[in-house]
Design an enzyme around this catalytic site. Structure first.
Site, PDB file in Angstrom:
ATOM      1  N   SER A   1       0.839  -1.188   0.000  1.00  0.00           N
ATOM      2  CA  SER A   1       0.000   0.000   0.000  1.00  0.00           C
ATOM      3  C   SER A   1       0.881   1.248   0.000  1.00  0.00           C
ATOM      4  O   SER A   1       1.822   1.360   0.788  1.00  0.00           O
ATOM      5  CB  SER A   1      -0.905  -0.005   1.231  1.00  0.00           C
ATOM      6  OG  SER A   1      -1.674   1.170   1.291  1.00  0.00           O
ATOM      7  N   GLY A   2       0.561   2.179  -0.882  1.00  0.00           N
ATOM      8  CA  GLY A   2       1.346   3.409  -0.984  1.00  0.00           C
ATOM      9  C   GLY A   2       2.483   3.321  -1.977  1.00  0.00           C
ATOM     10  O   GLY A   2       3.268   4.264  -2.099  1.00  0.00           O
TER      11      GLY A   2
ATOM     12  N   GLU B   1      -0.432  -6.057   3.299  1.00  0.00           N
ATOM     13  CA  GLU B   1      -0.665  -5.113   4.386  1.00  0.00           C
ATOM     14  C   GLU B   1      -0.337  -5.755   5.722  1.00  0.00           C
ATOM     15  O   GLU B   1      -0.776  -6.883   6.023  1.00  0.00           O
ATOM     16  CB  GLU B   1      -2.123  -4.637   4.400  1.00  0.00           C
ATOM     17  CG  GLU B   1      -2.464  -3.744   3.228  1.00  0.00           C
ATOM     18  CD  GLU B   1      -3.829  -3.093   3.363  1.00  0.00           C
ATOM     19  OE1 GLU B   1      -4.094  -2.140   2.613  1.00  0.00           O
ATOM     20  OE2 GLU B   1      -4.616  -3.539   4.222  1.00  0.00           O
TER      21      GLU B   1
ATOM     22  N   ASN C   1      -1.003   6.013   2.875  1.00  0.00           N
ATOM     23  CA  ASN C   1      -1.306   6.543   1.544  1.00  0.00           C
ATOM     24  C   ASN C   1      -2.557   7.403   1.626  1.00  0.00           C
ATOM     25  O   ASN C   1      -3.581   6.959   2.146  1.00  0.00           O
ATOM     26  CB  ASN C   1      -1.510   5.377   0.558  1.00  0.00           C
ATOM     27  CG  ASN C   1      -1.657   5.844  -0.880  1.00  0.00           C
ATOM     28  OD1 ASN C   1      -1.621   7.034  -1.154  1.00  0.00           O
ATOM     29  ND2 ASN C   1      -1.826   4.905  -1.785  1.00  0.00           N
TER      30      ASN C   1
ATOM     31  N   GLY D   1      -1.681  -3.948  -2.189  1.00  0.00           N
ATOM     32  CA  GLY D   1      -0.632  -4.920  -1.914  1.00  0.00           C
ATOM     33  C   GLY D   1      -0.666  -5.452  -0.497  1.00  0.00           C
ATOM     34  O   GLY D   1      -1.622  -5.275   0.267  1.00  0.00           O
TER      35      GLY D   1
ATOM     36  N   THR E   1      -1.774   2.720  -8.127  1.00  0.00           N
ATOM     37  CA  THR E   1      -2.893   3.420  -8.785  1.00  0.00           C
ATOM     38  C   THR E   1      -2.381   4.468  -9.751  1.00  0.00           C
ATOM     39  O   THR E   1      -2.887   4.596 -10.874  1.00  0.00           O
ATOM     40  CB  THR E   1      -3.794   4.069  -7.721  1.00  0.00           C
ATOM     41  OG1 THR E   1      -4.298   3.056  -6.850  1.00  0.00           O
ATOM     42  CG2 THR E   1      -4.949   4.797  -8.377  1.00  0.00           C
TER      43      THR E   1
ATOM     44  N   SER F   1      -5.324   5.660  -1.105  1.00  0.00           N
ATOM     45  CA  SER F   1      -5.127   4.212  -1.166  1.00  0.00           C
ATOM     46  C   SER F   1      -6.352   3.537  -1.773  1.00  0.00           C
ATOM     47  O   SER F   1      -7.490   3.807  -1.390  1.00  0.00           O
ATOM     48  CB  SER F   1      -4.878   3.670   0.242  1.00  0.00           C
ATOM     49  OG  SER F   1      -4.740   2.269   0.215  1.00  0.00           O
ATOM     50  N   SER F   2      -6.114   2.640  -2.725  1.00  0.00           N
ATOM     51  CA  SER F   2      -7.209   1.871  -3.324  1.00  0.00           C
ATOM     52  C   SER F   2      -7.684   0.840  -2.316  1.00  0.00           C
ATOM     53  O   SER F   2      -6.907  -0.015  -1.873  1.00  0.00           O
ATOM     54  CB  SER F   2      -6.738   1.173  -4.602  1.00  0.00           C
ATOM     55  OG  SER F   2      -6.365   2.101  -5.579  1.00  0.00           O
TER      56      SER F   2
END
Length: 1009
Positions: free
Chosen positions: A107-108, A388, A157, A386, A112, A160-161
């Protein structure tokens, strides 16, 4: 190639395959650090792209950069996301095979943003038309919509998605994007009702509150303060400095319009979003029996209107549960805890299903409807959050990390294991690379009957008091002996200090993660009570009617539990750093290098070959580089390829021959071959063009020659026929003309009609060429006898037309001048000698300006307007002495002025006449009645502008008929009934004097005017 790269691009190694100490993780990370410091965030591992998130804007995504990477071989320019995009696109076009780009990372990491850069690259560089441009716009505009509804701020993030996304981009045979399709995975619905500290709910809630118009918020019952909504305050982070919710709202509204949402659909969509906020603000109280009741009627009223359902029915559904026992329906009241859970379940269900509807709506706008085109290709783009690891990890992290384990497994299979297997199948020996196969972890999670998911499903379905703790106990009994599974009960003393009693630990490939089982069963079920479904099915909101199918009400089976998804081919990976611009976090990057398997991938790439192709494909592509294989190779394929590479000068260490493929070790060898092919293409194209041009020109020449011969023959025939026809016509004309000339004096008859017509025509043409050009031109062609009368009519019409044209051009001033000249002509033409000299001289409005006239004289005139003034000489009645005077004409009278004194006024009505001689002198007499006591007799005056003066007097006093022109002498009246005589005689100079006989003698010259 390397010569095309700048010195700055060569900082470190741009392809890890070229790293000297490729087995060292420290050297790997140091190479990343060198390039990162120079803002070179991209590095290759052969075809895998590694990126480090700089958390700042780099000027490397402009249109110029897109053009730089467009159509260029993969390694010719520095590593970039555009190079990966272009390589996939060209592979799809040239090989006619579907492609997939996998974007993987924590994540981050910037996954995206990477997917958006890929879409932007295709939107700019692919062929376009009006229809294609619409698809491009919708593909690009789908991002802000999906980000608004599916992204949120997390600790790592700000964007973040919170869902996985797989997008298919469909291309036609021309390579233009013509459609797309999106599949969404694992939306984090729990975020709707709860957020960790420092995190936010989905962006759309804050965008609506901050950016929505006042009228819209009023209709939705919302206030412009996120702190007033329970679902938005859990994370205690309503506003973020890096996020502009107001600006993002405008972008989302524009994107919805571009994608094709109608105003009604947007209105209903916002009704649903606002209803979730109102659900969060719903408060429960308890009665004496412990049953829950709703204490906030205002929220029910808003929900009833926004969701389009009955408030009474909704209230009952939120406080009761429908139970079907032995065919009978019973309504069981809920306690406060159960009612709150039902409310939250409804919020998650409404938001989650609306998100799915939103994705389907976007898919509808991107759908490619041309079924006639069977040659379309697809590039898949996978973007999913991703791995986590948080301080508190629950069911959501379990699903996400399992999904990433499957991705890692797929990555291993496709980039490591498949490499070895392919080499073995081709009979190429190489040193195997040892790697960690995480299939053992995937089996631990997904194995049927014995995996964690199967145990979780079984615990959700079994009768009795199933709970999260019983689930944990069953895990200990079933998989407790697995080497990658640990609980507090099974752990050693040291590990127990780091684990809670409600946690289990999985030894993931990326690292150890502790999961808290609290909420696992509820989140796996994610159940929505039947009566709440019934209420949603009755909704008048068109979106909700599509989200909640009535068929669910007839299905007696328990709902399916959550499932994770197996994803697609990996092509690109991403490594992130902390949310700090320019910071290189080595610990975090080392961790990600490990869980992405980058070192294993590098070892495989370095030990193996960078390029491999089947013999038929390789020979078909490069056969033109060898005379023995061009244009066709008739022998066996391996022999043809061997002949080709020997001709190209391949060294033994640069390639290997397999059973069905050729393997090339170094990219530079392939690039040299590609360069030779490009050069060869030019020469082949030149030869083909020359041969084709020669053939086409020869064919064209022969065709033109045959056509020219036919046209010449046809044209010569036409010319001959035309000449014969002209001769016959000419002879007939001459014969008719001669015959007409002979009979020209007779009446019109067939023998002379042609001649007479010609004579008339000749006259008219002569008249056309020689007609008078102005009114003074009196010339006119002599007409033939037959046209005498017509000629006279034409002459009059021509003169009238010229006069009319001339009159149209006359200005008002000139018209006034002409009128005066006309009066002068009527009075003096052929009557007075000095008239001809006055004709070319224009009459003026006055001969005296205001300064030359004494102000007292002007004052004496009073309101009378002076029309004309001229200096004159007055001759006395006694002795005829000359006196200088000024003659003034007004609208009523003639005034004679001496300096400031008015000497005499003669009314026009009292003026009997005006006498003047026929010679060129300027003497004239104004005759007045002898009975008028105011007058002393006639006035004798002399003017240098006698024609102009008398004309003015005649016009002002309307005395044109009273002007007398005398020959020899003029008799005038003196005072007391006496008469005087003026004798006029011609002479050499002007002389006015009293003669011996008592008369006034005037000797006139011929030069006065």
């Amino acid at each position: 190639m390397e010569s095309a790269l700048t010195a700055r691009d060569r900082v470190g190694v741009q392809d890890f395959v070229l790293l000297e100490n490729y087995t060292s993780e420290a050297a790997f990370i140091e190479n990343l650090r060198k390039r990162f410091k120079e803002n070179l965030i991209y590095t290759y591992i052969s075809s895998v792209l590694v990126s480090v998130n700089p958390y700042k804007d780099l000027e490397i995504y402009t249109k110029n950069h897109m053009e730089r990477y467009r159509g260029v071989n993969f390694y010719e320019v520095s590593p970039h996301i555009y190079a990966t995009s272009d390589n996939s696109y060209r592979s799809m076009r040239t090989e006619r095979r579907d492609q997939c780009i996998l974007i993987s990372g924590e994540s981050g990491a910037g996954k995206t943003e990477a997917s958006k850069k890929i879409l932007q690259y295709y939107a700019v560089t692919c062929p376009a038309s009006d229809q294609v441009q619409t698809v491009k716009d919708r593909l690009l505009q789908s991002n802000p919509v999906l980000e608004a509804f599916g992204n949120a701020k997390t600790l790592r993030n700000d964007n973040s998605s919170r869902f996985g996304k797989y997008m298919d981009i469909q291309f036609d045979f021309k390579g233009a994007p013509v459609g797309g399709h999106i599949i969404n995975y694992l939306l984090e619905k729990s975020r709707v009702v709860h957020q960790n500290h420092g995190e936010r709910n989905f962006h759309i809630f804050y965008q609506l509150i901050e950016g929505g118009e006042e009228d819209l918020l009023r209709r939705l019952g919302l206030e412009r303060n996120p702190q007033h909504y329970q679902y938005l305050v859990k994370g205690n982070c309503p506003k973020v400095s890096s996020i502009n919710d107001r600006s993002d709202w405008k972008q989302v509204r524009k994107a919805l319009t571009v994608i094709g949402f109608s105003e009604d659909e947007v209105e209903e969509l916002m009704n649903i979003i606002s209803s979730v906020l109102h659900l969060g603000n719903m408060q429960y109280g308890g009665d004496d029996g412990g049953s829950a009741c709703i204490t906030s009627d205002t929220q029910i009223k808003y929900l009833s209107r926004l969701l389009g359902v009955s408030g009474t029915v909704l209230t009952e559904a939120l406080t009761h549960r429908k139970i079907i026992a032995k065919g009978e329906e019973l309504m069981s009241p809920l306690n406060i805890e159960q009612a709150s859970a039902a409310r939250d379940a409804l919020s998650k269900a409404v938001y989650g299903r609306t998100f799915t509807w939103l994705v389907n709506k976007i898919n509808g706008s991107l759908a490619y409807t041309d079924e006639s085109n069977k040659n379309s290709s697809v590039i898949g783009l996978l973007d999913i959050y991703g791995f986590e690891v948080f301080q508190y990890n629950s069911f959501e992290q379990f699903c996400i990390n399992y999904c990433n384990e499957k991705l890692q497994q797929l990555f291993i299979e496709l980039t490591l294991k498949s490499e070895q297997e392919e080499y073995e199948a081709e009979g190429i020996t190489w040193e195997p690379v040892q790697y960690f196969n995480n299939k053992i972890i995937c089996d631990l999670v997904e194995e049927k009957f014995k995996g964690i998911i199967s145990i979780l499903d079984e615990e959700c379905l079994r009768p009795g008091d199933a709970s999260d703790i019983t689930f944990l106990e069953k895990l200990e009994d079933t998989v407790g002996s697995h080497p990658h599974f640990v609980t507090h009960k099974l752990a050693d003393t040291k590990t127990r200090k780091l684990m809670g009693r409600e946690e289990f630990r999985l030894l993931h490939y990326a690292g150890d993660v502790n999961y808290n089982v609290n909420g696992f069963l509820d989140k796996n079920n994610d159940l929505l009570y039947r009566n709440l479904k019934e209420v949603m099915c009755m909704s008048e909101n068109k979106i909700l009617t599509q989200c909640f199918d009535r068929e669910e009400l007839t299905d007696k089976k328990r709902p399916d539990t959550v499932r994770c998804v197996v994803l697609s081919h990996p092509s690109s990976s991403s490594v992130n750093t902390l949310i700090s611009p320019g910071r290189f976090d080595e610990v975090l990057i080392r961790h990600q290098v490990k869980y992405l398997g980058l070192m294993e991938n590098l070892r495989v790439r370095r030990a193996g070959f960078a390029y491999r192709r089947r013999y038929e494909i390789f020979l078909q592509r490069y056969k033109s580089l060898c005379p023995d294989t061009w244009p066709n190779w008739q022998g066996k394929l391996p022999e043809g390829v061997s002949t080709l590479v020997k001709h190209l000068g391949y060294k033994p260490e640069e390639y290997k021959m397999g059973r069905s493929k050729i393997f090339i070790r170094f990219p530079k060898t392939l690039f040299a071959t590609e360069d030779a092919l490009e050069t060869r293409k030019q020469s082949l194209a030149t030869k083909l063009q020359a041969g084709w041009k020669g053939y086409t020109q020869k064919t064209k020449y022969q065709k033109l020659r045959r056509s020219a011969i036919r046209i010449e023959a046809w044209w010569r025939g036409i010319l001959a026929r035309r000449r014969a026809q002209r001769r016959r016509k000419a002879s007939d004309t001459i014969r008719r003309f001669i015959r007409g000339f002979i009979y020209r004096h007779q009446e019109r008859c067939p023998q002379n009609e042609y001649f007479l017509d010609y004579v008339r025509y000749a006259f008219l043409m002569n008249l056309h060429r020689n007609a008078p050009k102005n009114v003074l031109d009196k010339s006119w062609p002599t007409p033939p006898p037959a046209l005498t009368e017509a000629s006279e009519h034409l002459r009059k019409m021509c003169m009238q037309n010229m006069v009319w044209t001339y009159c149209k051009k006359i200005s008002p001033e000139w018209k006034h001048q002409m009128e005066q000249k006309t009066v002068a002509s009527e009075l003096f033409k052929d009557k007075k000698d000095n008239y001809p000299q006055s004709v070319p001289k224009l009459f003026v409005s006055t001969r005296l300006n205001g300064e030359e006239i004494n102000p007292k004289a002007l004052q004496a005139l009073g309101t009378e307007k002076m029309k004309y003034a001229v200096p004159v000489t007055k001759y006395d009645r006694n002795g005829y002495r000359a006196r200088p005077r000024q003659l003034l004409l007004t609208g009523d009278s003639i005034v004679i002025v001496e300096e400031g004194k008015m000497k005499q006024r003669i009314e026009y009505g009292a003026l009997k006449g005006i006498s003047v001689s026929s010679l060129s002198d300027g003497v004239f007499v104004l005759h007045v009645p002898s009975t008028d006591n105011k007058q002393k007799g006639d006035v004798v005056l002399q003017s240098d502008h006698v024609i102009e003066t008398l004309t003015k007097v005649a016009i002002c006093g309307e005395k044109a008929d009273n002007v007398n022109i005398n020959q020899g002498s003029i008799t005038f009246a003196l005072s007391q009934g006496k008469e005087g005589v003026i004798d006029f005689t011609p002479g050499s100079e002007l002389l006015v004097a009293k003669a011996k006989n008592g008369h006034l003698a005037v000797v006139s010259t011929q030069t006065s005017g």
